[in-house]
Design an enzyme around this catalytic site. Structure first.
Site, mmCIF file in Angstrom:
data_model
loop_
_atom_site.group_PDB
_atom_site.id
_atom_site.type_symbol
_atom_site.label_atom_id
_atom_site.label_comp_id
_atom_site.label_asym_id
_atom_site.label_seq_id
_atom_site.Cartn_x
_atom_site.Cartn_y
_atom_site.Cartn_z
ATOM 1 N N SER A 162 4.345 1.803 8.530
ATOM 2 C CA SER A 162 3.889 0.860 7.498
ATOM 3 C C SER A 162 5.040 0.217 6.760
ATOM 4 O O SER A 162 5.980 0.902 6.371
ATOM 5 C CB SER A 162 3.020 1.590 6.472
ATOM 6 O OG SER A 162 1.747 1.815 6.985
ATOM 7 N N HIS A 179 0.806 -1.227 0.000
ATOM 8 C CA HIS A 179 0.000 0.000 0.000
ATOM 9 C C HIS A 179 0.840 1.280 0.000
ATOM 10 O O HIS A 179 0.310 2.369 -0.148
ATOM 11 C CB HIS A 179 -1.003 -0.015 1.170
ATOM 12 C CG HIS A 179 -0.424 0.358 2.499
ATOM 13 N ND1 HIS A 179 -0.157 -0.571 3.495
ATOM 14 C CD2 HIS A 179 -0.077 1.549 3.009
ATOM 15 C CE1 HIS A 179 0.330 0.066 4.549
ATOM 16 N NE2 HIS A 179 0.393 1.349 4.282
ATOM 17 N N ASP A 238 -0.749 -7.471 1.514
ATOM 18 C CA ASP A 238 -0.164 -6.131 1.461
ATOM 19 C C ASP A 238 1.363 -6.226 1.549
ATOM 20 O O ASP A 238 1.976 -5.828 2.525
ATOM 21 C CB ASP A 238 -0.732 -5.315 2.636
ATOM 22 C CG ASP A 238 -0.281 -3.864 2.613
ATOM 23 O OD1 ASP A 238 0.290 -3.437 1.590
ATOM 24 O OD2 ASP A 238 -0.516 -3.167 3.621
#
Ligand SMILES: *[C@@H]1O[C@H](CO)[C@@H](O)[C@H](O)[C@H]1NC(C)=O
Ligand SMILES: *[C@@H]1O[C@H](CO)[C@@H](O)[C@H](O)[C@H]1NC(C)=O
Ligand SMILES: *[C@@H]1O[C@H](CO)[C@@H](O)[C@H](O)[C@H]1NC(C)=O
Ligand SMILES: *[C@@H]1O[C@H](CO)[C@@H](O)[C@H](O)[C@H]1NC(C)=O
Ligand SMILES: *[C@@H]1O[C@H](CO)[C@@H](O)[C@H](O)[C@H]1NC(C)=O
Ligand SMILES: *[C@@H]1O[C@H](CO)[C@@H](O)[C@H](O)[C@H]1NC(C)=O
Length: 784
Positions: A711, A538, A589
């Protein structure tokens, strides 16, 4: 009372009168623009002024000034030529033959990049891309364009800034190098092609006066050389790669160390010098034998055995340690080793307790070599025939500014004669050149290269090193030897006992920046092989191309790395479950970024272990043929497994603590996905597939919570000195972080979800074990 005061005043007065005119050098025109200077003795006679500039800059026109007894500076400061910090330049790379250098520029400065291409019919050896580094050198190695030929030696190339005479590379052919402009040559200016296909001497390079070797370069070159001396190979007659095995089993290694403490080297450097020698000695002998006994290094040993290396064992060297200025101060006498009066273990203490009260000015470098020669003569007298089996390694730290005792060159010649026993291999007798090495570490603001370079000698790699700071050298010795051997081991890191830099604790850590459509996004990632970064898919929304991405993992070669290719997991589709009321779906992801080139592996930059590879089985000490499942069982032992991930804080990283809720704990944990915005309550189970690990909450432990900037970062677990990445940070139910980062603790209901790497192994394998490409060595995965 009054009397005393008067007396004091008079004293002061007398001094003033005497000096008023000009007893000291003045501070007129000595300032430097953009930097600062230090004086070793204020403005008094004999004081040394040393200019300092920030990284990537160097002092110009002078590096130092000396306050002479006539109370004037040499070189004299000039009003019309003010002292400045100049941007570092690298030597001209447009000297390559049979190829193109781009971009063509008049001058090349720090961070300027060049690429190299050969004309058709020629093939490139060396680096195709080089960056000008803050130490005044190009990254990588000299690019050489050559054609297949029947020459006996390979084209030796032309280093940046040099010219070469000689274009024929047959046996006994000679090439001669000169450096252009204000550059000088380090290495061999003349090289001859030998029968074994190798060139004599050492690879030349052109240096500016402000060019230095980095600690990484030195640790690599000196580290492998000293390791060669310290580990003795099994006696054998065979010649390996043109190099005969050095010392027989009962040979002796004598190491002679001398440290210049004369005033020409700045004061605080002396303590550093002593610490450096301690580091160097600690690396000698002891560490290697420690490695053999260390269970966590067993694998590397097995590895060596498998690859057929000759078994090695260690020597415990004898040491002579001197400090010198106008006179020679003896710290450790090598003859005490012979008598058993001193043990290697007590060396550190001896060094630490050694103090020098009175340093007379002057530097007698020759005195050092004379002392070494005397010691050798005594050893020879005692050991008689046995002297033949003695190897001698001389290590000198100095700036070479000797001003008494004369040139050391004749004494070095005598040392050579003694060790070589008049056999230099020229008249048929076997060469004894391998029995003597002289390493010179030239350290200081101004180095006398012309005097020092000829003193360095020995076969094999570089023996002359040019360094700015003795502190750099400490790093050098720290990295040496033991680290070199374990370079390829994934996840190996330094533990937290010492105040170690975060890069050494998390050497796999990478920061990723994406610049796209005017916006900038940051993610974390992990180095999983020298050429691949693992992160979250992402981080790369639709339309992001490799050129929009930079990876920050400072390996000393370039500040940021460029990306060649992005590979997202083929099943990643953020819109896949919009119909089911899940606005953003983060299953799979995961992404891999292939870098333009390998990063440089060191103690600060090294891949993390990932599931289902052979390296990870080795790290987890799974013996024989192991499986993925065994790895998983070893890492996830309980239903509440403590894990960590990193968050960026002030340019560095901190470690967050979390607990993966597994088995019977999982349901309660994932249930909180219902509270996430953008997820239809009744369908939360569809958002949290089996591919996610769940962390967060306050019970039984208060976890940290992930922030936006975390992330893609590794969720990891340490197994002794190795780190294994088990998951990567993907998404969470609540944004509890201000400004996207920080060490934030969870509330009762906040939860984070991390992609479990054990569930995406086929993807990792398809990219990292790809064997239909030539860019990188495929990673070895387990069969099942
Ligand atoms: C040099 O002087 C600066 C202040 O101008 C000081 O911060 C620094 O520690 C000094 N460095 C040395 C090597 O003495
Ligand atoms: C000479 O230099 C010393 C040390 O910097 C200083 O203490 C002294 O005052 C100076 N003398 C004069 C006359 O400037
Ligand atoms: C090279 O470096 C200089 C100084 O930083 C800079 O001004 C110049 O733009 C750079 N050239 C290229 C091609 O990057
Ligand atoms: C060890 O040294 C002795 C004499 O010092 C010599 O006779 C012997 O050959 C040496 N052994 C090896 C393996 O070189
Ligand atoms: C080496 O040669 C010198 C003179 O050329 C001689 O004095 C010396 O004894 C020789 N040494 C050995 C070990 O043969
Ligand atoms: C494997 O390498 C080939 C050649 O570079 C490339 O075309 C292919 O896409 C690679 N496969 C994967 C899964 O990256």
């Amino acid at each position: 009372m009054e009397f005393l005061l008067l007396f004091f005043n008079m004293f002061n007065f007398r001094k003033m009168v005497k000096c008023e005119v000009q007893c000291n050098c003045t501070d007129v025109n000595i300032q430097i623009e953009g930097g600062h200077y230090n004086l070793t003795k204020g403005l008094e006679t004999g004081s040394l002024l040393v200019y300092h500039c920030p990284e990537s800059y160097y002092p110009h026109p002078h590096l130092i000034r000396l306050c002479q007894s006539n109370h004037r500076w040499t070189p004299a400061p000039k009003r019309f030529q003010p002292q400045k910090c100049r941007l570092v330049e690298c030597p001209d790379p447009n000297v390559m033959e049979n190829g193109n250098v781009s971009p063509p520029q008049e001058k090349y400065f720090v961070d300027n990049e060049t690429t190299y291409e050969c004309y058709s019919g020629y093939t490139l050896r060396g680096s195709s891309r080089r960056v000008c580094l803050p130490n005044g050198k190009w990254s990588g190695s000299t690019p050489i364009c050559s054609r297949d030929s029947t020459d006996d030696c390979a084209d030796p190339g032309i280093p940046a800034g040099a010219s070469r005479a000689g274009n024929i590379f047959g046996i006994d052919d000679k090439v001669t190098y000169t450096c252009n402009g204000n550059l000088f040559l380090v290495g061999s200016s003349v090289r001859v092609c030998q029968e074994n296909g190798q060139w004599t001497g050492k690879e030349p390079a052109c240096y500016y006066r402000h060019t230095y070797d980095t600690s990484l370069e030195v640790s690599e070159a000196f580290g492998s050389a000293i390791k060669d001396s310290l580990t003795v190979s099994q006696p054998a007659d065979d010649i390996q790669e043109g190099r005969s095995i050095r010392v027989s089993k009962n040979g002796t290694l004598n190491i002679y160390i001398a440290v210049d403490i004369s005033e020409s080297i700045e004061d605080e450097q002396i303590k550093s010098a002593r610490d450096t020698v301690i580091k160097l000695i600690q690396k000698g002998g002891h560490h290697i034998s420690a490695r053999l006994q260390f269970p966590e290094f067993e694998n590397s040993q097995q590895h060596f055995a498998r690859t057929g290396d000759i078994a090695s064992f260690t020597v415990s060297p004898n040491y002579e340690i001197l400090f010198f200025s106008a006179e020679v101060f003896e710290v450790v006498n090598i003859l005490d080793f012979k008598d058993g009066k001193i043990k290697p273990d007590s060396l550190k203490e001896t060094l630490e307790n050694f103090v020098i009260e009175d340093r007379k000015s002057g530097t007698d470098l020759n005195g050092v070599f004379k002392t070494f020669l005397e010691r050798m003569a005594i050893i020879k007298e005692h050991t008689k025939e046995g002297f033949k089996e003695h190897r001698h390694v001389l290590i000198i730290f100095t700036d070479g500014a000797y001003n008494m005792g004369g040139s050391p060159a004749p004494t070095v010649a005598k040392i050579k004669n003694m060790v070589y026993m008049n056999h230099t291999g020229e008249e048929g007798a076997p060469s004894r050149e391998e029995y003597l090495d002289i390493y010179v570490f030239a350290i200081g603001a101004e180095i006398f290269d012309d005097d020092l370079q000829p003193l360095a000698l020995g076969t094999g790699g570089k023996h002359y090193f040019r360094m700015k700071d003795i502190e750099d050298l400490q790093d050098t010795f720290e990295e040496m030897i033991d680290e070199q051997d374990v370079k390829g081991l994934c996840g190996l890191h330094k533990d937290e006992k010492d105040q170690i830099p975060t890069r050494k604790k998390y050497p796999w850590w990478a920061s990723i920046s994406v610049q796209h459509t005017g916006a900038s996004q940051k993610c974390l990632g992990s180095l999983v092989t020298p050429q691949f970064i693992l992160t979250a898919a992402h981080c790369f929304p639709f339309g992001v191309l490799p050129e929009h991405i930079t990876v920050d993992i400072n390996d000393g070669q370039s500040k940021v790395k460029k990306v060649k290719k992005i590979t997202l997991h083929p099943n990643y589709n953020v819109n896949a479950k919009v119909q089911q009321g899940i606005k953003e779906f983060y299953d799979y992801d995961v992404a891999l970024l292939q870098l333009m080139e390998d990063v440089y592996i060191s103690t600060s930059v090294r891949p993390i272990c990932i599931p289902c590879t052979q390296e990870t089985s080795d790290a987890l000490k799974l013996e024989g043929k192991s499986t993925c499942r065994q790895q998983e069982e070893r890492l996830f032992k309980t239903e509440l497994e403590r894990l960590n991930f990193l968050t960026k804080v002030d340019g560095s990283v901190k470690e967050k603590d979390v607990h993966a809720k597994l088995g019977s704990n999982r349901n309660e944990c994932i249930m909180h996905a219902r509270e996430a915005p953008g997820i239809a309550k009744e369908n939360y189970m569809a958002a949290v597939t089996d591919n996610f690990l769940c962390t967060g909450g306050q019970s039984p432990y208060r976890d940290h919570i992930a922030c936006k900037g975390d992330s893609g970062g590794a969720v990891f677990k340490n197994y002794e000195l190795r780190t294994v990445q088990v998951a990567l940070v993907s998404w969470g139910t609540k944004d509890m972080c201000k400004k996207g980062g920080g060490m934030i603790e969870s509330d009762a209901t906040s939860r984070d979800f991390h992609i479990n790497l054990f569930r995406v192994v086929p993807f990792l394998k398809s990219v990292l074990a790809n064997n239909t490409q030539d860019d990188f060595v495929p990673l070895q995965f387990l069969e099942d």
